[in-house]
Scaffold this motif. Structure first.
Motif, PDB file in Angstrom:
ATOM      1  N   ALA A  26      10.340   2.116  -3.952  1.00  0.00           N
ATOM      2  CA  ALA A  26      11.289   1.003  -3.459  1.00  0.00           C
ATOM      3  C   ALA A  26      12.823   1.763  -4.181  1.00  0.00           C
ATOM      4  O   ALA A  26      12.837   1.880  -5.336  1.00  0.00           O
ATOM      5  CB  ALA A  26      11.249  -0.338  -3.862  1.00  0.00           C
ATOM      6  N   GLY A  28      16.386  -0.150  -4.397  1.00  0.00           N
ATOM      7  CA  GLY A  28      17.218  -1.194  -4.391  1.00  0.00           C
ATOM      8  C   GLY A  28      18.842  -0.854  -4.273  1.00  0.00           C
ATOM      9  O   GLY A  28      19.062   0.182  -3.524  1.00  0.00           O
ATOM     10  N   GLY A  29      19.658  -0.987  -5.335  1.00  0.00           N
ATOM     11  CA  GLY A  29      20.987  -0.489  -5.288  1.00  0.00           C
ATOM     12  C   GLY A  29      20.990   0.905  -5.778  1.00  0.00           C
ATOM     13  O   GLY A  29      22.066   1.695  -5.882  1.00  0.00           O
ATOM     14  N   GLY A  30      19.971   1.649  -6.383  1.00  0.00           N
ATOM     15  CA  GLY A  30      19.925   2.729  -6.992  1.00  0.00           C
ATOM     16  C   GLY A  30      20.548   3.157  -8.278  1.00  0.00           C
ATOM     17  O   GLY A  30      20.828   4.048  -8.620  1.00  0.00           O
ATOM     18  N   LEU A  33      17.595   3.786 -10.315  1.00  0.00           N
ATOM     19  CA  LEU A  33      16.723   4.898  -9.779  1.00  0.00           C
ATOM     20  C   LEU A  33      17.613   5.936  -9.462  1.00  0.00           C
ATOM     21  O   LEU A  33      17.029   7.413  -9.766  1.00  0.00           O
ATOM     22  CB  LEU A  33      16.172   4.234  -8.546  1.00  0.00           C
ATOM     23  CG  LEU A  33      14.838   5.165  -8.072  1.00  0.00           C
ATOM     24  CD1 LEU A  33      13.915   5.814  -9.024  1.00  0.00           C
ATOM     25  CD2 LEU A  33      14.381   4.243  -6.924  1.00  0.00           C
ATOM     26  N   THR A 105      20.954  -4.502  -7.741  1.00  0.00           N
ATOM     27  CA  THR A 105      20.616  -5.869  -7.255  1.00  0.00           C
ATOM     28  C   THR A 105      19.561  -6.620  -8.440  1.00  0.00           C
ATOM     29  O   THR A 105      19.322  -5.908  -9.188  1.00  0.00           O
ATOM     30  CB  THR A 105      19.703  -5.748  -5.878  1.00  0.00           C
ATOM     31  OG1 THR A 105      18.418  -4.787  -6.496  1.00  0.00           O
ATOM     32  CG2 THR A 105      20.355  -4.995  -4.801  1.00  0.00           C
ATOM     33  N   CYS A 118      20.746  -7.667 -18.465  1.00  0.00           N
ATOM     34  CA  CYS A 118      20.893  -8.922 -18.624  1.00  0.00           C
ATOM     35  C   CYS A 118      20.126 -10.099 -17.910  1.00  0.00           C
ATOM     36  O   CYS A 118      19.809 -10.984 -18.298  1.00  0.00           O
ATOM     37  CB  CYS A 118      22.489  -9.140 -18.151  1.00  0.00           C
ATOM     38  SG  CYS A 118      23.381  -8.158 -19.047  1.00  0.00           S
TER      39      CYS A 118
HETATM   40  C1  LIG Z   1      26.948   2.185 -15.674  1.00  0.00           C
HETATM   41  C2  LIG Z   1      26.076   1.076 -15.412  1.00  0.00           C
HETATM   42  C3  LIG Z   1      26.128  -0.029 -16.199  1.00  0.00           C
HETATM   43  C4  LIG Z   1      25.116  -1.066 -16.133  1.00  0.00           C
HETATM   44  N1  LIG Z   1      25.442  -2.168 -17.004  1.00  0.00           N
HETATM   45  C5  LIG Z   1      24.364  -2.946 -17.052  1.00  0.00           C
HETATM   46  C6  LIG Z   1      24.558  -4.366 -17.682  1.00  0.00           C
HETATM   47  O1  LIG Z   1      25.428  -4.531 -18.532  1.00  0.00           O
HETATM   48  N2  LIG Z   1      23.533  -5.114 -17.786  1.00  0.00           N
HETATM   49  C7  LIG Z   1      22.433  -5.171 -16.854  1.00  0.00           C
HETATM   50  O2  LIG Z   1      21.651  -5.835 -16.936  1.00  0.00           O
HETATM   51  N3  LIG Z   1      22.183  -3.836 -16.016  1.00  0.00           N
HETATM   52  C8  LIG Z   1      23.315  -3.150 -16.164  1.00  0.00           C
HETATM   53  N4  LIG Z   1      23.070  -1.854 -15.324  1.00  0.00           N
HETATM   54  C9  LIG Z   1      21.787  -1.832 -14.491  1.00  0.00           C
HETATM   55  C10 LIG Z   1      22.207  -2.345 -13.354  1.00  0.00           C
HETATM   56  O3  LIG Z   1      22.323  -3.659 -13.244  1.00  0.00           O
HETATM   57  C11 LIG Z   1      21.180  -1.744 -12.175  1.00  0.00           C
HETATM   58  O4  LIG Z   1      21.705  -2.392 -10.859  1.00  0.00           O
HETATM   59  C12 LIG Z   1      19.956  -2.539 -12.176  1.00  0.00           C
HETATM   60  O5  LIG Z   1      19.110  -2.414 -13.490  1.00  0.00           O
HETATM   61  C13 LIG Z   1      18.911  -2.053 -11.308  1.00  0.00           C
HETATM   62  O6  LIG Z   1      18.952  -2.647  -9.868  1.00  0.00           O
HETATM   63  P1  LIG Z   1      19.143  -1.544  -8.696  1.00  0.00           P
HETATM   64  O7  LIG Z   1      19.181  -2.628  -7.422  1.00  0.00           O
HETATM   65  O8  LIG Z   1      20.200  -0.707  -8.776  1.00  0.00           O
HETATM   66  O9  LIG Z   1      17.798  -0.949  -8.485  1.00  0.00           O
HETATM   67  P2  LIG Z   1      17.337   0.586  -8.486  1.00  0.00           P
HETATM   68  O10 LIG Z   1      17.855   1.353  -9.486  1.00  0.00           O
HETATM   69  O11 LIG Z   1      17.403   0.842  -6.876  1.00  0.00           O
HETATM   70  O12 LIG Z   1      15.825   0.366  -8.859  1.00  0.00           O
HETATM   71  C14 LIG Z   1      15.194   0.166 -10.119  1.00  0.00           C
HETATM   72  C15 LIG Z   1      13.652   0.043 -10.144  1.00  0.00           C
HETATM   73  O13 LIG Z   1      13.380  -1.303  -9.491  1.00  0.00           O
HETATM   74  C16 LIG Z   1      12.644  -0.875  -8.262  1.00  0.00           C
HETATM   75  N5  LIG Z   1      12.909  -1.772  -7.425  1.00  0.00           N
HETATM   76  C17 LIG Z   1      14.344  -2.095  -6.924  1.00  0.00           C
HETATM   77  N6  LIG Z   1      14.406  -3.256  -6.161  1.00  0.00           N
HETATM   78  C18 LIG Z   1      13.180  -3.764  -6.166  1.00  0.00           C
HETATM   79  C19 LIG Z   1      12.715  -5.182  -5.415  1.00  0.00           C
HETATM   80  N7  LIG Z   1      13.324  -5.888  -4.750  1.00  0.00           N
HETATM   81  N8  LIG Z   1      11.563  -5.119  -5.691  1.00  0.00           N
HETATM   82  C20 LIG Z   1      10.771  -4.441  -6.599  1.00  0.00           C
HETATM   83  N9  LIG Z   1      10.977  -3.408  -6.943  1.00  0.00           N
HETATM   84  C21 LIG Z   1      12.392  -2.924  -6.785  1.00  0.00           C
HETATM   85  C22 LIG Z   1      12.721   0.489  -8.100  1.00  0.00           C
HETATM   86  O14 LIG Z   1      11.647   1.052  -7.291  1.00  0.00           O
HETATM   87  C23 LIG Z   1      13.046   1.134  -9.189  1.00  0.00           C
HETATM   88  O15 LIG Z   1      11.638   1.254  -9.827  1.00  0.00           O
HETATM   89  C24 LIG Z   1      24.134  -0.993 -15.429  1.00  0.00           C
HETATM   90  C25 LIG Z   1      24.026   0.227 -14.691  1.00  0.00           C
HETATM   91  C26 LIG Z   1      24.829   1.301 -14.551  1.00  0.00           C
HETATM   92  C27 LIG Z   1      24.605   2.586 -13.697  1.00  0.00           C
END
Ligand SMILES: Cc1cc2nc3c(=O)[nH]c(=O)nc-3n(C[C@H](O)[C@H](O)[C@H](O)COP(=O)(O)OP(=O)(O)OC[C@H]3O[C@@H](n4cnc5c(N)ncnc54)[C@H](O)[C@@H]3O)c2cc1C
Lengths: 263, 786
Positions: A26, A28-30, A33, A105, A118
């Protein structure tokens, strides 16, 4: 990045079907990943984007429980929770930068369960329920150590139900480089008592500081924590702080969170 | 009324129009027809013996053009070091071979092992994974002092040990020992100047293009000094004569020193493009930058100050270990010696100063000059030491400094250099007013009532810019001259192109240099453009580093413009039928003194190119002049900096309340750009003091290999600065009286921050003598635990 097939279903059912393929993953927001893929540290054969599934997006207040779609981005949570659950809005509004908040996400964050993230502290600190395409999982059962959760292969987080506490605060002490939490503490006082959830600190990922919860159940005031401390054993020790320092911060930040929750 | 043209005006930066509208032309924007892409397979171990590199299967992968390894570079020169340092016994430094691709051994994480050239980058990366490597990992030399112990792993087996040189400089040992023996008080401090990664916004890029028809190579590269690269790569590595090698450094997105040096990737793309008769392009990823761009600083120092009973400084002695990393980068050897030892007297009239530096090879990325290069290390050690002495003696740190300031100029220090001008009390006076030092104790009390520890840290600095007098640096081991050059080409209609050896990669030369020419000729700045960054267009100048552009290249430009004026006056005299001695140039008009006869700039320039009415028997047509300028001395910017901050005693977190910089840069051509340079330098100094920490583990693995762990300063980490450059003691030996402002901020700021934190802690009852940079919350908290 290795090459992969890309699918963008519009329903949870289609996403589940797509994820049943060999080596499917999957997206999500990437925000976690995509960097992993760019470094060639993962090689899914199919990437199933959840971003077109409207049914897992959005936030609503169902009689005191905030129901957040698993595909809701941090910026939308920050906006939607601002009046009903300001502590959560503050948490979401301080994740990363605007680009990260507009893509990342809650479902992705909870599925990833980074020990410094967080959201896990909010889920555990509110006693949330993680809703997936197949079942509902209590937060207390969901987090199983760094980057480990109760999710099965191909299971999708469709929603997170967070009971809105009477009082709550999240205090994040930033790691200077990544600005993830070096230590973050989410404190709530609700119908079922006080919860203190700590992220960033432990080698086992997010955890509840039960000793503090007991003390605060007796008296929800920072002074109730005087003399309480957690041990540095089992705490993360790295460039940015020793286990002892993190343990010290847990106590300091918990007090600050209680004071902030009391307004 | 502030001026709006010429010297002293602050026109907006012309180059920003293209940078801010996305029209910049960076090296990565250059794509040559038919180009291939190279990916470097780099070592993931710090030290190891290469038993075998099997590229057979990888070579068969789709899109692969050719895979190169160290074997392809047998007989090709290695990367040269540009400065030979002589040790205290008169022996030359040890100079290990630095092959373009590793031969026999890998010596640091990131050392390139193989280069895969393919039709696309993805195909090159795919093939890299198919290369079979057989490397025996060896124990790594990481800690400098341990690396000098008998039995330590040898970075270069043929050198016998890891000591590059043991250098001593300044006052003789006997005199210094005597002063320490007779001292009323001795202050000793051990400190580390933390290793940094420069992190320019634009990573390094190199494109090699070979034209077989005329046997010409062109290298497009992210460089601060295209002519230096042409010289080093052409003469020492690949053996290509100058007229067959063109080096172009177009818009460059920040250098900070790390883009001075000649790198393996530049030599590789040039070499491979000739072998393959195809253009070859390399663009560094950010991860590669962390493990292949030269790092900065990394000194471990013990420094001692002797004082007499009246608190006069009587002697200073330093003992430094300076990390070279695994190979000698281009200017690695001179940074901790001639750019560091010569500044060790600081602003003080200490009669005896001795500097000792051991340069050490380790299994880490090569270390070289980074914004300030040696002078920040000198300033930090000295200004921390003086502050510690004041605390030990219970005297005011500013008063102790003032008491020992040099006040007579010129002043010859015990460490070889002669300061031409300066007024250290004047900048300190300005600084004390800027930060309201007198009101500080009240503010400390107010903060204490809020549970915060407030501190005020002050320091001064002196540095040496305008690098450098060629005959002097030649004696000291430089393998190149350090003059610069400019060609002023006046066109027929009077517009002007100035071809300069200096290279702008953020400094704003395109705005500032025309201000000078316009002022001299009395014409509008818009009539003047500069051309830089292409060896086929500009004279052989040495580029931009060491805050030298205006002081050295600008002086060449002034000299060339003077030649233009002289010739133009001859032409004007002819046109006005007057004698040359009576011709005056003002506001773009040539006039005959004491008459109303005049001729405009444009008429004279037209006559030069349409010489119908022209003294052809006396002077050549045309109006174009070149000058080379070799400075007589370094320039010596100086100043005083202060930081006021609060420490949260519960967490160790620091909040900067104010930061002030009072500088003496000599004359200032564009005040706005000078302020920008100071702001940038301060941000980097604050980064070093508070955030940036390039760290290795004991196996030589880079712990801070991405922005997840390497903390760069961001807008919210820095305050609104207070800057002042109203104290002006012009440089006495260059025509503009300018000193240089590019590095001062980074040189002068770290001690103010550390001094402030220690003032806060000691003022709050914590007995802490020193905290190493970066002062992360955890380190400050740890220091408070005793
Ligand atoms: C510069 C930067 C700073 C950040 N700072 C913080 C911070 O201060 N605090 C914090 O908490 N996070 C932080 N993050 C992380 C951010 O919150 C990410 O969005 C989060 O960790 C992953 O969410 P995503 O939707 O991008 O997931 P993705 O990167 O798309 O996926 C992450 C994992 O989750 C799985 N996945 C995605 N969506 C689902 C779903 N709905 N159900 C089941 N599995 C799923 C994917 O398969 C993958 O394994 C930061 C990221 C970056 C790049």
């Amino acid at each position: 990045m290795y090459s992969f097939d890309f699918e963008r279903p519009t329903t949870v059912a289609d996403a589940v079907a797509a994820l049943s393929k060999e080596e499917a993953q999957a997206l999500g927001g990437g925000q976690t990943l995509i960097p992993t893929l760019k470094q060639r540290l993962a090689s899914p054969s199919v990437l199933v984007s959840l971003s077109a599934i409207e049914e897992i997006k959005g936030v609503c207040n169902d009689g005191g429980v905030l129901n957040i779609g698993g595909g809701t981005c941090h910026a939308d949570v920050a906006a939607a929770a601002a009046s009903d659950f300001p502590a959560l809005a503050k948490l979401a509004g301080n994740i990363g930068d605007p680009a990260v908040r507009s893509r990342g996400t809650i479902g992705g964050s909870l599925a990833n369960n980074d020990p410094s993230a967080c959201y896990p502290s909010a889920a555990l600190g509110t006693g949330a329920t993680i809703v997936t395409n197949t079942r509902e999982i209590a937060a207390d059962d969901y987090f199983q150590g760094m980057f480990t959760t109760a999710l099965e292969e191909g299971e999708i987080i469709t929603a997170v139900k967070m009971p809105i506490p009477e009082k709550a605060a999240y205090i994040k002490f930033e790691q200077p480089a990544s600005r993830f939490s070096l230590v973050g503490v989410f404190v709530t006082k609700g119908a079922d008592g006080v919860r203190v959830a700590v992220t960033g600190a432990s080698e086992d990922g997010v955890f509840r500081w039960t000793e503090a919860e007991v003390a605060l159940n007796g008296n929800f005031d920072a002074s109730a924590l005087d003399g309480l401390s957690v041990s540095g054993d089992g705490m993360i020790s790295d460039l940015h702080g020793s286990g002892d320092y993190r343990a010290h911060l847990v106590a300091v930040l918990t007090k600050r969170a209680v004071t902030e929750a009391n307004g | 009324m502030p001026k709006d043209n010429g010297i002293g005006a602050s026109p907006k930066r012309r180059e920003d129009v293209r940078f801010l509208t996305g029209a910049g032309q960076y090296t990565d924007d250059i794509n040559v027809h038919g180009q291939t892409y190279v990916h470097f397979l780099r070592s993931d171990v710090a030290h190891g013996t290469i038993n075998k590199i099997d590229t057979a299967a990888a070579s068969e992968m789709p899109g692969v053009v050719r895979i190169f390894t160290g074997a392809d570079f047998e007989g090709v020169g290695g990367l040269p070091c540009g400065w030979q340092v002589t040790d205290k016994d008169g022996n030359p430094m040890k100079e290990p071979a630095h092959p373009v691709l590793a031969q026999g051994k890998v010596r640091h994480v990131g050392d390139p092992i193989a280069a895969i050239v393919a039709e696309s980058l993805e195909e090159a990366r795919n093939a890299a994974e198919a290369i079979e490597l057989d490397i025996d990992e060896l124990p790594a030399a990481v800690d400098m002092k341990a690396a000098l112990q008998a039995g330590a792993p040898l970075v270069h087996d043929d050198l016998g040990d890891n000591l590059c040189y043991d250098w001593q400089f300044g006052t003789d040992t006997e005199t210094v020992d005597k002063a320490f023996a007779e001292a009323a008080h001795v202050t000793t401090l051990e400190l580390r100047n933390n290793r940094l990664v420069a992190n320019p916004m634009e990573p390094r890029v190199a494109v090699g293009d070979y034209a077989r028809a005329n046997d010409e190579s062109t290298l497009y590269t992210t460089s601060q000094n295209p002519h230096v690269i042409r010289l080093l790569m052409g003469a020492f590595v690949l053996g290509i004569p100058e007229h067959k090698l063109r080096v172009v450094a177009p818009d460059v997105g920040g250098g900070f020193g790390t883009k001075i040096f000649h790198y393996a990737e530049e030599a590789f793309v040039t070499f491979a493009s000739r072998q393959l008769n195809r253009p070859v392009k390399w663009t560094s990823t950010r991860s590669e930058a962390f493990m292949s761009d030269a790092h900065g600083r990394d000194h471990v120092t013990t420094i001692q100050l002797a004082l007499d009973a009246d608190n006069n400084f009587t002697a200073l002695r330093t003992d430094t270990h300076a990390n070279m990393g695994a190979y000698l980068s281009t200017f690695a050897s001179c940074t901790p010696t001639w750019l560091h030892g010569t500044l060790m007297a600081g602003n003080y009239k200490t009669p005896a100063v001795q500097v000792n530096v051991k340069a050490v090879f380790t299994n880490t990325v090569p270390v070289d000059a980074y914004r300030g290069a040696g002078r920040p290390e000198a300033t930090f050690s000295l200004e921390r030491l003086v502050d510690k002495a004041a605390r030990e003696l219970g005297v005011d740190p500013v008063a102790l400094r003032r008491q020992n300031f040099i006040t007579q100029f010129p002043y010859a220090t015990p460490v070889a250099v002669e300061y031409d001008t300066g007024d250290y009390n004047a900048t300190m006076d300005t600084l004390e007013k800027m930060v309201d030092r007198a009101g500080f104790e009240e503010r400390r009390k107010e903060a204490a009532a809020r549970g915060k520890l407030r501190g005020l840290g002050v320091n001064c600095y002196i540095e040496a810019c305008g690098i450098a007098p060629s005959n002097l640096v030649g004696q000291l081991g430089a393998r190149a001259g350090l003059y610069d050059a400019a060609t002023v080409r006046v066109n027929a209609t009077g517009s002007i192109s100035v071809m300069v050896g200096a290279h702008s990669h953020g400094q704003g030369h395109e705005t500032v240099f025309p201000q000078v020419v316009a002022e001299m000729l009395g014409i509008d700045e818009s009539m003047v453009d500069i051309v830089h960054g292409d060896t086929s267009k500009i004279p052989f100048g040495m580029g931009t580093y060491g805050s030298r552009s205006l002081a050295v290249c600008g002086s060449a430009m002034v000299r060339a413009t003077e030649k233009i004026i002289n010739k133009a006056k001859k032409i004007a005299a002819h046109l006005l039928e007057a004698s040359e001695g009576d011709i005056e140039l003002k506001d773009g008009q040539f006039s005959v003194a004491g008459t109303d006869k005049s001729v405009a700039w444009g008429d004279v320039t037209l006559a030069a190119y349409v010489p119908h009415n022209y003294p052809l028997e006396d002077i050549e047509p045309g109006l174009e002049e070149t000058a080379f300028y070799d400075p007589a001395n370094f320039t010596y910017p100086s100043g005083a900096y202060a930081c006021e901050l609060e420490v949260d005693p519960e967490t160790g977190k620091i909040e900067i309340i104010q930061f002030a910089a009072a500088d003496d840069f000599g004359n200032v051509v564009n005040p706005m750009i000078v302020e920008g340079q100071v702001h940038g330098g301060l941000a980097q100094g604050i980064g070093q003091a508070m955030l940036e920490n390039c760290a290795y583990d004991e196996n030589g693995q880079l712990l801070s290999a991405s922005y997840m762990d390497y903390a760069m300063p961001r807008a919210s980490d820095v305050p609104f600065y207070k800057v002042d450059h109203s104290n002006v003691t012009p440089c006495t030996h260059n025509p503009l009286g300018v000193k240089g402002c590019g590095e001062a901020g980074a040189i002068g700021s770290p001690p103010a921050l550390v001094n402030a934190v220690l003032d806060a802690l000691n003022g709050g009852g914590y007995d802490v003598a020193h905290i190493d940079m970066p002062m992360s919350p955890s380190r400050v908290w740890q220091a408070m635990q005793g």
